[in-house]
Design a protein around this motif. Structure first.
Motif, PDB file in Angstrom:
ATOM      1  N   GLY A 432       0.786  -1.230   0.000  1.00 30.00           N
ATOM      2  CA  GLY A 432       0.000   0.000   0.000  1.00 30.00           C
ATOM      3  C   GLY A 432       0.813   1.273   0.000  1.00 30.00           C
ATOM      4  N   SER A 433       2.123   1.208  -0.126  1.00 30.78           N
ATOM      5  CA  SER A 433       2.925   2.429  -0.142  1.00 30.78           C
ATOM      6  C   SER A 433       2.558   3.292  -1.347  1.00 30.78           C
ATOM      7  N   ILE A 434       2.441   4.591  -1.121  1.00 31.19           N
ATOM      8  CA  ILE A 434       2.123   5.528  -2.199  1.00 31.19           C
ATOM      9  C   ILE A 434       3.405   5.803  -2.971  1.00 31.19           C
ATOM     10  N   GLU A 435       3.435   5.374  -4.211  1.00 34.85           N
ATOM     11  CA  GLU A 435       4.637   5.527  -5.039  1.00 34.85           C
ATOM     12  C   GLU A 435       4.689   6.898  -5.710  1.00 34.85           C
ATOM     13  N   ALA A 436       3.538   7.457  -6.031  1.00 32.19           N
ATOM     14  CA  ALA A 436       3.449   8.787  -6.644  1.00 32.19           C
ATOM     15  C   ALA A 436       2.015   9.263  -6.488  1.00 32.19           C
ATOM     16  N   LEU A 437       1.848  10.582  -6.411  1.00 34.80           N
ATOM     17  CA  LEU A 437       0.509  11.142  -6.308  1.00 34.80           C
ATOM     18  C   LEU A 437       0.525  12.574  -6.808  1.00 34.80           C
ATOM     19  N   ALA A 438      -0.433  12.900  -7.646  1.00 38.31           N
ATOM     20  CA  ALA A 438      -0.626  14.273  -8.116  1.00 38.31           C
ATOM     21  C   ALA A 438      -2.095  14.611  -7.937  1.00 38.31           C
ATOM     22  N   GLY A 439      -2.362  15.678  -7.195  1.00 37.50           N
ATOM     23  CA  GLY A 439      -3.737  16.015  -6.874  1.00 37.50           C
ATOM     24  C   GLY A 439      -4.356  17.064  -7.750  1.00 37.50           C
ATOM     25  N   GLY A 440      -3.641  17.510  -8.791  1.00 43.44           N
ATOM     26  CA  GLY A 440      -4.173  18.518  -9.686  1.00 43.44           C
ATOM     27  C   GLY A 440      -3.085  19.042 -10.586  1.00 43.44           C
ATOM     28  N   PHE A 441      -3.449  19.969 -11.466  1.00 47.04           N
ATOM     29  CA  PHE A 441      -2.473  20.506 -12.420  1.00 47.04           C
ATOM     30  C   PHE A 441      -1.362  21.259 -11.700  1.00 47.04           C
ATOM     31  N   SER A 442      -1.725  22.061 -10.686  1.00 47.48           N
ATOM     32  CA  SER A 442      -0.723  22.841  -9.972  1.00 47.48           C
ATOM     33  C   SER A 442      -1.220  23.147  -8.573  1.00 47.48           C
ATOM     34  N   PHE A 443      -0.402  22.886  -7.565  1.00 46.06           N
ATOM     35  CA  PHE A 443      -0.749  23.213  -6.188  1.00 46.06           C
ATOM     36  C   PHE A 443      -0.858  24.719  -6.020  1.00 46.06           C
ATOM     37  N   GLY A 444      -0.058  25.477  -6.780  1.00 47.32           N
ATOM     38  CA  GLY A 444      -0.133  26.932  -6.725  1.00 47.32           C
ATOM     39  C   GLY A 444      -1.452  27.458  -7.271  1.00 47.32           C
ATOM     40  N   GLN A 445      -2.031  26.735  -8.192  1.00 51.44           N
ATOM     41  CA  GLN A 445      -3.318  27.120  -8.770  1.00 51.44           C
ATOM     42  C   GLN A 445      -4.462  26.739  -7.849  1.00 51.44           C
ATOM     43  N   SER A 446      -4.373  25.553  -7.229  1.00 52.95           N
ATOM     44  CA  SER A 446      -5.428  25.058  -6.348  1.00 52.95           C
ATOM     45  C   SER A 446      -4.848  24.039  -5.386  1.00 52.95           C
ATOM     46  N   LYS A 447      -5.084  24.259  -4.097  1.00 50.75           N
ATOM     47  CA  LYS A 447      -4.580  23.345  -3.078  1.00 50.75           C
ATOM     48  C   LYS A 447      -5.526  22.174  -2.843  1.00 50.75           C
ATOM     49  N   TYR A 448      -6.621  22.134  -3.562  1.00 54.27           N
ATOM     50  CA  TYR A 448      -7.597  21.058  -3.445  1.00 54.27           C
ATOM     51  C   TYR A 448      -6.983  19.780  -4.011  1.00 54.27           C
ATOM     52  N   ASN A 449      -6.827  18.775  -3.151  1.00 55.43           N
ATOM     53  CA  ASN A 449      -6.176  17.532  -3.556  1.00 55.43           C
ATOM     54  C   ASN A 449      -7.226  16.555  -4.076  1.00 55.43           C
ATOM     55  N   ARG A 450      -7.398  16.537  -5.383  1.00 58.97           N
ATOM     56  CA  ARG A 450      -8.441  15.707  -5.992  1.00 58.97           C
ATOM     57  C   ARG A 450      -8.174  14.221  -5.824  1.00 58.97           C
ATOM     58  N   ALA A 451      -6.929  13.848  -5.607  1.00 57.07           N
ATOM     59  CA  ALA A 451      -6.606  12.421  -5.449  1.00 57.07           C
ATOM     60  C   ALA A 451      -7.239  11.829  -4.200  1.00 57.07           C
ATOM     61  N   ILE A 452      -7.389  12.636  -3.152  1.00 59.54           N
ATOM     62  CA  ILE A 452      -7.927  12.105  -1.900  1.00 59.54           C
ATOM     63  C   ILE A 452      -9.184  12.820  -1.438  1.00 59.54           C
ATOM     64  N   GLN A 453      -9.564  13.925  -2.103  1.00 59.58           N
ATOM     65  CA  GLN A 453     -10.711  14.699  -1.650  1.00 59.58           C
ATOM     66  C   GLN A 453     -11.879  14.706  -2.628  1.00 59.58           C
ATOM     67  N   ALA A 454     -11.613  14.540  -3.906  1.00 56.55           N
ATOM     68  CA  ALA A 454     -12.677  14.651  -4.915  1.00 56.55           C
ATOM     69  C   ALA A 454     -13.456  13.349  -5.015  1.00 56.55           C
ATOM     70  N   LYS A 455     -14.696  13.362  -4.572  1.00 62.15           N
ATOM     71  CA  LYS A 455     -15.565  12.187  -4.707  1.00 62.15           C
ATOM     72  C   LYS A 455     -16.336  12.322  -6.014  1.00 62.15           C
ATOM     73  N   ARG A 456     -16.005  11.463  -6.957  1.00 58.71           N
ATOM     74  CA  ARG A 456     -16.632  11.505  -8.278  1.00 58.71           C
ATOM     75  C   ARG A 456     -17.138  10.113  -8.648  1.00 58.71           C
ATOM     76  N   GLN A 457     -18.026  10.080  -9.625  1.00 59.14           N
ATOM     77  CA  GLN A 457     -18.535   8.784 -10.092  1.00 59.14           C
ATOM     78  C   GLN A 457     -17.480   8.104 -10.967  1.00 59.14           C
ATOM     79  N   PRO A 458     -17.116   6.850 -10.664  1.00 56.08           N
ATOM     80  CA  PRO A 458     -16.057   6.173 -11.420  1.00 56.08           C
ATOM     81  C   PRO A 458     -16.507   5.566 -12.741  1.00 56.08           C
ATOM     82  N   GLY A 459     -17.806   5.549 -13.024  1.00 57.82           N
ATOM     83  CA  GLY A 459     -18.269   4.975 -14.279  1.00 57.82           C
ATOM     84  C   GLY A 459     -17.861   3.520 -14.424  1.00 57.82           C
ATOM     85  N   SER A 460     -17.500   3.146 -15.654  1.00 59.52           N
ATOM     86  CA  SER A 460     -17.214   1.735 -15.931  1.00 59.52           C
ATOM     87  C   SER A 460     -15.956   1.215 -15.257  1.00 59.52           C
TER      88      SER A 460
END
Length: 799
Positions: A432-460
């Motif tokens: 379960g070690s996190i090898e890499a993570l990017a939460g958005g295009f730029s942290f300077g643009q938005s500190k909202y971490n979509r990798a762990i905060q954005a609840k979206r529908q995963p579809g198929s």
């Protein structure tokens, strides 16, 4: 003689009065003086520093920027410069320099106010560690008394070490090592003599002699210190002349990270504050994460390029501002208000030519941008509508436009900041070690971490969990399911649901394997309808999903749950590791200011896995430690995980993920996901070493475009990342477990094929679920693998 006697006795009386006064002050003040012994164990405030697993600095958190040095690490010429500036009699006095105090007293009597305090370095240590900066006689007496005590109990070297690590030197720099990094971007031992003299001149007045705020005055004090060193014999004339001639080169050097991983840094910071409270910012903790710099850089680049490619497909939205014809200084002033975002630099168009443009950057430099890099910039009209292709630069920009460029070596490319966002999570499926993570295009643009905060529908990309539930309920990859229209009417209401496939076609009876790689929605619904919603939700919750995030209706089969990319990636690790549930973790270990390990992760891990990491199990408190290795819980049959991997490999070899064939690997499995109106784009995939999930969409949900899917937006990002990090690694498939059979199957019936069956293919089965041949079936018996009729379903809650 009488006069001499009078003078003698008068001086003696004054001396006695002074001694009695000093003794009285000592007797009165000494009970309230702090213990000098505490200086030996003093804890200077040191910021929290976060590192990658390969020791690259990611971020630094804390109000004070400090890197303490031992006395042995202080350059001797810096010590000479400091003594020349602050206390050239340091080696000879006992904490108080009477000459300096008398000089300060004379200045006070002459001017009527305090000009200098006459403090020695020892007195400054007493003030900095124990007293305030208040200018009063009582504080000065306390300072003197403490200095005398310090000199009795500490060596000169110990006093100097305390002083150079405590003093404030401007721009959040506390101590000489931090100052060297702030002003020159180097360690104190790497500075020239002139640079060391500049830093030695800062303690007197960090603001007034600051080389960034007042370079002329700073150089004047630097040269005065160099002159003092020369007169005191600390340096020879050649060294003095060389140092005096050296120009002042100080400029601000922030705590520049060696690795761009701001979302990772914020996750580590939050975890450390949760564990240690406010002490996390001051106690000098060094946090080592599980993230490798190579994989994180690959994730950053993949997400950047993927979003830029998507953005440019949808045209140019125009400049960020139109400044028009203004002076160069006005343009430069405007540029200071805009920051670079993930390498996209703000620039102002200074010239428009037939074959390109010239732009001005905030540092005053100018760069040429070729027309070739601008041809993509069709005007954006709407998500699915673009204007005509531009024929020349003047149709794209005008002089004075504020735009974005990307420097690529010596060349500059025309660009713009994407509006769409994306997130990438990459996990080791073994522990379960996190090898890499990017939460958005730029942290300077938005500190909202979509990798762990954005609840979206995963579809198929959620369908494999439903298929896994079916496999463990007795279905097989060869089971035929009817891909045909179906209509649901909610009892007692007029609401009707007519689910459909993406291309609005129907294939009739179709094998489960084929239905998955072709992503047939109606097959997923019929499977869920057949095995039951309660069973399915209970089964899928084992993967770590919260039941409240899973809709209790048939839309669950189409991925209408609301989940984060981290949750999806975590669930997918079960298929990659043979059926075990692991927990993602980020912090590998924590060291204190002395370099002693005070925490080490002890994650749950897959048993007997050859690529499981070995880490220490020491913890901050024994109660938190679990010294024995923590074995992950097996939540699904390992054979089910293996069959799912086989089916998901077909998604890449012949299904919606065929683009991934370009990677030239045979050990990859995955699944695309696209929600209604292409609002969310997903791709999750893995081999036995790495599981990676990518999401792309808008923060405020809207369509990505009529022809945008998981395979056009998320999959290219996934491919760029996985292609980069796996390129030098051998192919690695999960090992085949015992209890599986490979049989030839009739594609028309799903039954075991006879030697003469045309177009028969090989399929994987659990040994107890293998289909019978026709000769083994009794008349009227149900045939495993036959299509599931809709009539078998119990009443359901549609919405």
């Amino acid at each position: 003689m009488r006069f001499l006697k009078f003078l003698f006795w008068s001086c003696f009386a004054l001396f006695c009065a002074f001694s009695l006064s000093l003794s009285g002050a000592f007797l009165y003040l000494s009970p309230n003086l702090p213990s000098v012994d505490s200086l030996r164990s003093i804890q200077l405030q040191i910021p929290l520093r976060v590192y990658s697993t390969d020791n690259k600095l990611i971020a630094e958190f804390g109000e004070m920027r400090r890197s303490p040095v031992r006395f042995e690490e202080i350059p001797s010429d810096f010590i000479q410069a400091l003594l020349a500036a602050e206390d050239d009699n340091f080696a000879n006095h006992y904490g108080v320099d009477v000459t300096g105090l008398l000089r300060a007293a004379a200045q006070l009597l002459k001017s009527g106010h305090i000009q200098t305090g006459g403090s020695t370095i020892t007195m400054q240590v007493a003030k900095n560690f124990f007293l305030t900066s208040e200018r009063s006689f009582s504080r000065k007496i306390n300072e003197i008394l403490l200095a005398l005590q310090i000199e009795r109990e500490l060596t000169k070297n110990e006093i100097l070490e305390l002083y150079v690590n405590k003093i404030y030197l401007g721009h959040r720099a506390y101590g000489i090592e931090a100052a060297a990094q702030v002003y020159y971007g180097k360690s104190i031992g790497e500075l020239t003599l002139a640079q060391k003299a500049m830093i030695a001149g800062l303690p007197k007045a960090p603001s007034a002699f600051n080389p960034l705020v007042n370079p002329a005055r700073s150089k004047e004090r630097r040269d005065w210190i160099l002159g003092r060193m020369y007169r005191l014999g600390s340096i020879d004339e050649a060294s003095y002349q060389q140092a005096i001639a050296e120009p002042e080169t100080a400029r601000y050097h922030g705590a520049a990270p060696e690795l761009d991983a701001a979302y990772i840094a914020e996750m580590a910071r939050a975890e450390m504050v949760g564990r240690f409270g406010s002490a996390a910012y001051t106690d000098g903790f060094r946090v080592y994460t599980t993230v490798s710099s190579e994989r994180q850089q690959a994730a950053n680049l993949a997400l950047f390029e993927g979003l830029i490619e998507y953005d440019q497909r949808h045209g140019y939205r125009g400049p960020e501002a139109r400044l028009g014809e203004k002076s160069r200084d006005a343009w430069l002033e405007e540029l200071t208000q805009h920051r670079a975002l993930s390498g996209l630099l703000p620039a102002i168009v200074s010239q428009v030519d037939a074959d390109g443009i010239k732009v001005l950057l905030r540092d005053g430099s100018e760069h040429a941008v070729s027309w070739e890099s601008m041809k993509w910039a069709r005007p954006f009209l709407a998500t699915n509508s673009l204007g005509p292709r531009p024929q020349r630069p003047a149709e794209v920009v005008a002089r004075g436009d504020l735009i974005r460029i990307r420097l690529d070596g010596e060349s500059a490319r025309f660009s713009q900041v994407p509006v769409a966002q994306a997130a990438l999570v990459s996990l080791n499926p073994i522990d379960g070690s996190i090898e890499a993570l990017a939460g958005g295009f730029s942290f300077g643009q938005s500190k909202y971490n979509r990798a762990i905060q954005a609840k979206r529908q995963p579809g198929s990309s959620f369908k494999p969990f439903v298929y896994s539930a079916a496999l463990d309920a007795g279905y097989t990859a060869a089971t035929l399911v009817n891909d045909s229209p179906i209509v649901f009417v909610e009892e007692g209401m007029d609401r009707i649901w007519r689910p459909k496939n993406d291309n609005n076609t129907f294939l009739g009876p179709i094998r489960m394997r084929e239905a998955l790689y072709k992503s047939r929605n109606l097959v997923s619904i019929r499977l869920l309808q057949s095995i039951g919603i309660d069973y399915t939700i209970d089964y899928i919750s084992r993967f770590g999903f919260r039941p409240q995030d899973l809709p209790r209706n048939l839309s669950l089969a189409l991925g209408t749950a609301t989940l984060t990319p981290m949750e999806i990636a975590t669930g997918w690790t079960v298929f990659a590791n043979g059926g075990y549930k692991i927990e993602p973790y980020l912090i590998e270990r924590v060291e204190d200011r002395e370099g002693q390990q005070i925490f080490a992760a002890n994650p749950t891990r897959v048993p007997d896995a050859p690529n499981a990491a070995t880490v220490s199990t020491s913890e901050v408190e024994p109660a938190e430690a679990d010294t024995a290795p923590r074995i992950a819980e097996q939540i699904i049959d390992e054979r089910t995980a293996y069959i799912m991997t086989s089916m998901l490999q077909d998604v890449i070899t012949r299904g919606t993920g065929r683009r991934a064939l370009a990677l030239g690997r045979h050990d990859l499995a995955g699944k695309t996901g696209t929600t209604n109106d292409s609002i969310d784009s997903w791709f999750s995939g893995y081999n036995a070493d790495l599981v990676t999930t990518v999401w792309a969409g808008f923060d405020q949900p809207q369509s990505l475009g009529r022809h945008e899917y998981g395979g056009t937006v998320a999959l290219p990002i996934w491919m760029k990342y996985m292609g980069s990090v796996l390129k030098d690694l051998p192919e690695h498939m999960p090992a085949e477990p015992a209890g599986l059979l490979t049989l030839r199957v009739d594609p028309q019936s799903g039954r075991a094929a006879t030697p003469s069956t045309p177009n028969a293919y090989f399929e994987l089965f659990k040994s107890e679920d293998s289909p019978p041949s026709m000769s083994e079936l009794e008349p009227g018996a149900p045939v495993p693998g036959s299509p599931l009729p809709a009539s078998e379903a119990a009443p359901i809650d549609l919405f």
